[in-house]
Write an enzyme that holds these catalytic residues in place. Structure first.
Site, mmCIF file in Angstrom:
data_model
loop_
_atom_site.group_PDB
_atom_site.id
_atom_site.type_symbol
_atom_site.label_atom_id
_atom_site.label_comp_id
_atom_site.label_asym_id
_atom_site.label_seq_id
_atom_site.Cartn_x
_atom_site.Cartn_y
_atom_site.Cartn_z
ATOM 1 C CG HIS A 1 9.915 34.104 -3.231
ATOM 2 N ND1 HIS A 1 9.976 32.744 -3.013
ATOM 3 C CD2 HIS A 1 8.581 34.418 -3.190
ATOM 4 C CE1 HIS A 1 8.761 32.256 -2.857
ATOM 5 N NE2 HIS A 1 7.899 33.265 -2.966
ATOM 6 C CD GLU B 1 10.601 29.606 9.419
ATOM 7 O OE1 GLU B 1 10.578 28.373 9.243
ATOM 8 O OE2 GLU B 1 11.660 30.288 9.337
ATOM 9 C CE1 TYR C 1 1.473 29.150 -1.034
ATOM 10 C CE2 TYR C 1 3.314 29.077 -2.576
ATOM 11 C CZ TYR C 1 2.659 29.686 -1.529
ATOM 12 O OH TYR C 1 3.176 30.817 -0.960
#
Length: 362
Positions: A144, A236, A257
């Site tokens: 990320h 999103e 997850y």
């Protein structure tokens, strides 16, 4: 020995419409193949392309041939980190400036950094490479990093940063984790950033509460939009507002997850709602709001690449909301990482799965 070669092959795509119809007046041409994990792409004024590869190579493609550009920053090529986005400055014809995002080695690991440099006149090297911004703190994780770079209409630079696997930190404005930052071309902080002067707040922050925005782009009004990875569901599209909190990990339309619940639900006062979301996830990466002439029926629509389901989503924008209305899908759309609108209105995109750059045109 070069790994890159031109491979021009026009193939007709099937544009899948939500109503079930199809079109065959659009072609996709393979322009560059043999790439190793391509991540970002942008166009120079003369039509040449700048391409990043995650392992740290910066490439210049021009008139059917590709070569490496020397002088790229040293990257930490681990997990999702490496040499990531590339953005050509609007004034490139005068300044020769390009902007790069990458994972930079830091104490404790690596963090997302934004660099600038000038491309030499012969296109063979970067000159005067300097960091404009380095996130604080670094992290030992490999997840990320973000990290799209967008030049705003006023010349400031936005860069997206993911939560680096540290979910709660995305709500903590004392660091840059899970934020979109905004800086000037020289790396200084704009005086009108929302948290300038705030106690224990990083002044570069423009918005926060983001999980991992890997798509970002401007619409015709100059508004910034992002496409962000959710967890299991909850990817999103967001319209980015100054100082806004986008909720991660307090609110989400997805689940962990493991199947466990995320945060407190889907809404909370003071936290933004997405313009739209995907459930199940498509793993969005790369975002383009089309403004060209080649496809007038698409002008003002958003295109988002899918790394998971191997297609390009077309979304209609209605005010501050979006809605997926069709999918572009064929063998070329395997793991779409980035998209770009060329000067002629064609749409170019990166397929990580194929290690290639394609041109969509009619």
């Amino acid at each position: 020995m070069t790994r890159i070669f031109l491979h021009s092959l026009a193939t007709t795509i099937c544009l899948l419409l939500s109503a079930g119809g199809a079109r065959s007046d659009i072609t996709i041409t393979t322009m560059v193949s043999g790439l190793d994990e391509p991540w970002g792409i942008d166009q120079l004024p003369d039509g040449a392309l700048i391409i990043t590869e995650k392992d740290g190579r910066l490439l210049l493609w021009s008139e059917g041939s590709t070569r490496e550009v020397t002088g790229a920053p040293q990257v930490v090529d681990r997990g999702q980190g490496g040499l990531l986005d590339v953005t050509v400055a609007r004034d490139f014809a005068r300044s020769r400036t390009i902007f790069l995002s990458y994972s930079k080695r830091q104490t404790g690991g690596a963090g997302t950094a934004l660099a600038a440099a000038e491309l030499s006149v012969d296109g063979r090297r970067l000159e005067n490479l300097r960091d404009l911004f380095v996130m604080a703190p670094g992290s030992s994780g490999g997840r990320h990093f973000g990290s799209r770079v967008v030049e705003a209409p006023d010349g400031t630079l936005f860069m997206t940063i993911g939560d680096r696997g540290d979910r709660p930190a995305a709500q903590d404005r004392s660091n840059h984790i899970g934020t979109i930052i905004r800086v000037n071309r020289d790396g200084s902080v704009p005086s009108d950033n929302p948290f300038v002067g705030g106690f224990d707040m990083q002044p570069e922050i423009w918005s926060y509460g983001h999980r991992n925005p890997q798509g970002a782009g401007l619409d015709g009004q100059g508004r910034l939009w992002t496409a962000e990875h959710g967890a299991r569901g909850g990817d999103e599209v967001n319209l980015i507002r100054k100082g806004a909190n986008y909720g991660w990990p307090v609110i989400s339309y997805g689940r962990h997850y493991s199947g466990g619940k995320i945060g407190e639900g889907t809404t909370k006062e003071g936290m933004e709602q997405p313009a739209s979301y995907w459930d199940p996830s498509i793993a969005p990466s790369g975002l383009l709001v089309y403004q060209g002439e080649m496809f007038p029926e698409w002008r003002g629509d958003m295109f988002v690449g899918s790394l998971k389901d191997d297609y390009i989503a077309r979304l209609e924008i209605s005010g501050e909301t979006t809605r997926e209305v069709s999918k572009i899908s064929n063998d070329s759309t395997e793991r779409v990482r980035d998209l770009m609108e060329a000067d002629d209105g064609s749409i170019w995109f990166i397929s990580v799965g194929n290690g290639a750059v394609y041109r969509m045109a009619r």
